[in-house]
Design a protein around this motif. Structure first.
Motif, mmCIF file in Angstrom:
data_model
loop_
_atom_site.group_PDB
_atom_site.id
_atom_site.type_symbol
_atom_site.label_atom_id
_atom_site.label_comp_id
_atom_site.label_asym_id
_atom_site.label_seq_id
_atom_site.Cartn_x
_atom_site.Cartn_y
_atom_site.Cartn_z
ATOM 1 N N PRO A 25 0.819 -1.216 0.000
ATOM 2 C CA PRO A 25 0.000 0.000 0.000
ATOM 3 C C PRO A 25 0.852 1.265 0.000
ATOM 4 N N LEU A 26 0.422 2.256 -0.790
ATOM 5 C CA LEU A 26 1.140 3.520 -0.910
ATOM 6 C C LEU A 26 0.155 4.679 -0.874
ATOM 7 N N THR A 27 0.617 5.835 -0.437
ATOM 8 C CA THR A 27 -0.193 7.043 -0.516
ATOM 9 C C THR A 27 -0.048 7.647 -1.905
ATOM 10 N N ALA A 28 -0.925 8.590 -2.225
ATOM 11 C CA ALA A 28 -0.814 9.284 -3.506
ATOM 12 C C ALA A 28 0.527 10.026 -3.591
ATOM 13 N N GLY A 29 0.973 10.582 -2.454
ATOM 14 C CA GLY A 29 2.256 11.271 -2.434
ATOM 15 C C GLY A 29 3.408 10.322 -2.738
ATOM 16 N N GLN A 30 3.347 9.114 -2.175
ATOM 17 C CA GLN A 30 4.401 8.131 -2.439
ATOM 18 C C GLN A 30 4.375 7.682 -3.900
ATOM 19 N N LEU A 31 3.184 7.521 -4.450
ATOM 20 C CA LEU A 31 3.078 7.173 -5.867
ATOM 21 C C LEU A 31 3.658 8.287 -6.734
ATOM 22 N N LYS A 32 3.420 9.530 -6.344
ATOM 23 C CA LYS A 32 3.974 10.672 -7.089
ATOM 24 C C LYS A 32 5.499 10.624 -7.081
ATOM 25 N N THR A 33 6.070 10.345 -5.911
ATOM 26 C CA THR A 33 7.529 10.294 -5.795
ATOM 27 C C THR A 33 8.117 9.146 -6.611
ATOM 28 N N VAL A 57 -8.936 1.996 -0.904
ATOM 29 C CA VAL A 57 -8.294 2.567 0.273
ATOM 30 C C VAL A 57 -8.198 1.472 1.334
ATOM 31 N N VAL A 58 -6.985 1.254 1.853
ATOM 32 C CA VAL A 58 -6.782 0.166 2.820
ATOM 33 C C VAL A 58 -6.354 0.679 4.191
ATOM 34 N N GLY A 59 -6.239 2.016 4.353
ATOM 35 C CA GLY A 59 -5.834 2.563 5.635
ATOM 36 C C GLY A 59 -5.289 3.968 5.475
ATOM 37 N N GLU A 60 -4.603 4.441 6.530
ATOM 38 C CA GLU A 60 -3.984 5.754 6.482
ATOM 39 C C GLU A 60 -2.531 5.643 6.932
ATOM 40 N N ALA A 61 -1.716 6.580 6.450
ATOM 41 C CA ALA A 61 -0.271 6.540 6.711
ATOM 42 C C ALA A 61 0.087 7.336 7.945
ATOM 43 N N GLY A 62 -0.267 6.859 9.112
ATOM 44 C CA GLY A 62 0.149 7.519 10.349
ATOM 45 C C GLY A 62 -0.930 8.402 10.923
ATOM 46 N N ALA A 63 -1.036 8.400 12.252
ATOM 47 C CA ALA A 63 -2.092 9.153 12.925
ATOM 48 C C ALA A 63 -1.886 10.659 12.818
ATOM 49 N N GLY A 67 -6.633 12.690 6.641
ATOM 50 C CA GLY A 67 -7.229 13.335 5.490
ATOM 51 C C GLY A 67 -6.862 12.652 4.193
ATOM 52 N N PRO A 68 -7.290 13.206 3.063
ATOM 53 C CA PRO A 68 -7.089 12.568 1.750
ATOM 54 C C PRO A 68 -5.634 12.262 1.423
ATOM 55 N N ASN A 69 -4.711 13.146 1.826
ATOM 56 C CA ASN A 69 -3.307 12.932 1.464
ATOM 57 C C ASN A 69 -2.671 11.775 2.215
ATOM 58 N N ALA A 70 -3.303 11.320 3.286
ATOM 59 C CA ALA A 70 -2.728 10.229 4.081
ATOM 60 C C ALA A 70 -3.307 8.865 3.709
ATOM 61 N N ARG A 71 -4.281 8.826 2.805
ATOM 62 C CA ARG A 71 -4.909 7.544 2.464
ATOM 63 C C ARG A 71 -3.921 6.599 1.805
ATOM 64 N N LEU A 72 -3.950 5.369 2.260
ATOM 65 C CA LEU A 72 -3.124 4.322 1.660
ATOM 66 C C LEU A 72 -3.965 3.545 0.650
#
Length: 379
Positions: A25-33, A57-63, A67-72
């Motif tokens: 699983p990756l966030t949209a930001g990680q996919l961008k990178t 969506v399978v989770g979030e990247a850290g508490a 929000g949307p940018n943290a979605r995995l």
């Protein structure tokens, strides 16, 4: 000529899916990178892949990041179910997995030596169907089969062989008729090499030869990252390799007198007995008796020297029951002896996956076939 917008989208989508498969699983930001794509392009591909049912969506990247940018985002694992079969002379093992390769159910069944062809096929097919039901797989997308013998490079079919049970070939045909799934068959040694390349001793190695050392002897040739099958599918039939020390030569109808006579299980048991090492083949090799291992390494180095003189792979992996049982102790001895026989520097490694290598390789074949279809443009 630049790609059309639709082609570019398809390429980007496939790249993202491959990254999600490989990295998890990756966030949209990680996919961008990882892709180097712009933020709007990544947002668009994520939306398309969600709409197609391939990503969710399978989770979030850290508490601390909500929000949307943290979605995995991850692959929808149950989008397709896969099966793999390891077909041996007197047994069959089945595993059913999801699109991520996670095992959902597994079973094995001995096939009696005197079992008729029809009965053996029915037993094996029923085992697959029962295991699929236990895994909750209503429909299998792809089935990979690993079997001894040659695969016709034109038809993709298991070729007839007098030394193997007829039910092997009949099973492949029966499953192709019985299932709606795509059924693929590949030589067991080639599949073991694929598994070792992706998960085991040859991970990250593009050029190597895997020696399958068991009841019979074979090899898989991997050059440029791809399995090489040869013009007739017979690349790697090293059991027929003429070598010194056998007192005879192999023939077109039998490998007695070839490398098989030095390194096959029966020959290894006989060698062990000469050194007073008891037990079955694997136990004898695992005993680590230094004199016996040295004599066995001498034999294996002869075959390895012949192969490396032609292919210069740079790496040899000792697989099968004997190679895995010998481990690093046997591999080190073979490497040392090989260095004295050949001017070509060759690393020798012990296989890491043992008896599960063929099944893992067959599952990779099934998963690759499913992804090729599901991840294709417009799928």
């Amino acid at each position: 000529m630049p790609a059309s917008p639709s082609t570019a989208r398809a390429i980007n989508d496939r790249l993202a899916l491959q990254l999600l498969q490989q990295e998890g699983p990756l966030t949209a930001g990680q996919l961008k990178t990882l892709t180097g794509l712009s933020r709007p392009t990544v947002a668009g591909l994520v939306e398309r892949l969600q709409s197609s049912g391939l990503v969710q969506v399978v989770g979030e990247a850290g508490a601390e990041r909500r929000g949307p940018n943290a979605r995995l985002y991850g692959i929808v694992a149950d989008r397709a179910h896969l099966a793999a079969l390891d077909v041996r002379t007197h047994s069959v093992t089945v595993v059913v997995a999801d699109l991520l390769g996670t095992t959902l159910a597994e079973a094995a069944l001995p096939i009696g030596r005197h079992t008729g062809t029809g009965q053996a096929v029915e037993q094996a097919a029923a085992l697959l169907e029962r295991t699929a039901r236990e895994a909750g797989a209503e429909r299998l997308h792809s089935v990979g089969i690993g079997a001894p013998g040659l695969i016709d490079p034109v038809t993709g079919e298991l070729r007839e062989s007098t030394g193997l049970p007829e039910w092997h070939r009949a099973l492949v045909a029966a499953l192709q008729q019985r299932l709606s799934a795509s059924v693929l068959v590949e030589n067991e040694t080639n599949l073991a090499a694929v598994a070792e390349q992706r998960l085991g001793a040859a991970r990250g190695v593009d050029d190597f030869v895997l020696f399958w050392l068991g009841q019979g002897v074979g090899a898989a040739v991997v050059l440029g990252g791809k399995v090489r099958r040869g013009a007739s599918g017979g690349a790697g039939e090293v059991g027929f390799l003429p070598v010194p020390g056998t007192g005879a030569l192999p023939s077109a109808t039998g490998c007695d007198g070839g490398f098989h006579s030095l390194a096959g299980a029966a020959a290894v048991r006989e060698l062990a007995a000469r050194y007073g090492v008891e037990g079955d083949t694997e136990d004898a090799v695992r005993s680590a008796d230094p004199e016996f291992l040295g004599a066995l390494a001498e034999r294996l180095a002869v075959g390895a020297a012949a192969v490396t003189a032609v292919l210069d792979p740079g790496c040899v992996v000792l697989g099968g029951e004997i190679g895995h049982a010998g481990g690093e102790a046997l591999a080190a001895r073979v490497e040392a002896r090989l260095a004295s026989l050949s001017p070509l520097r060759t690393e020798v490694r012990a296989a890491a996956l043992g008896g599960e290598a063929v099944l893992r390789g067959a599952l990779f074949a099934a998963r690759d076939a499913a992804q090729e279809e599901l991840f294709a443009p417009g799928a």
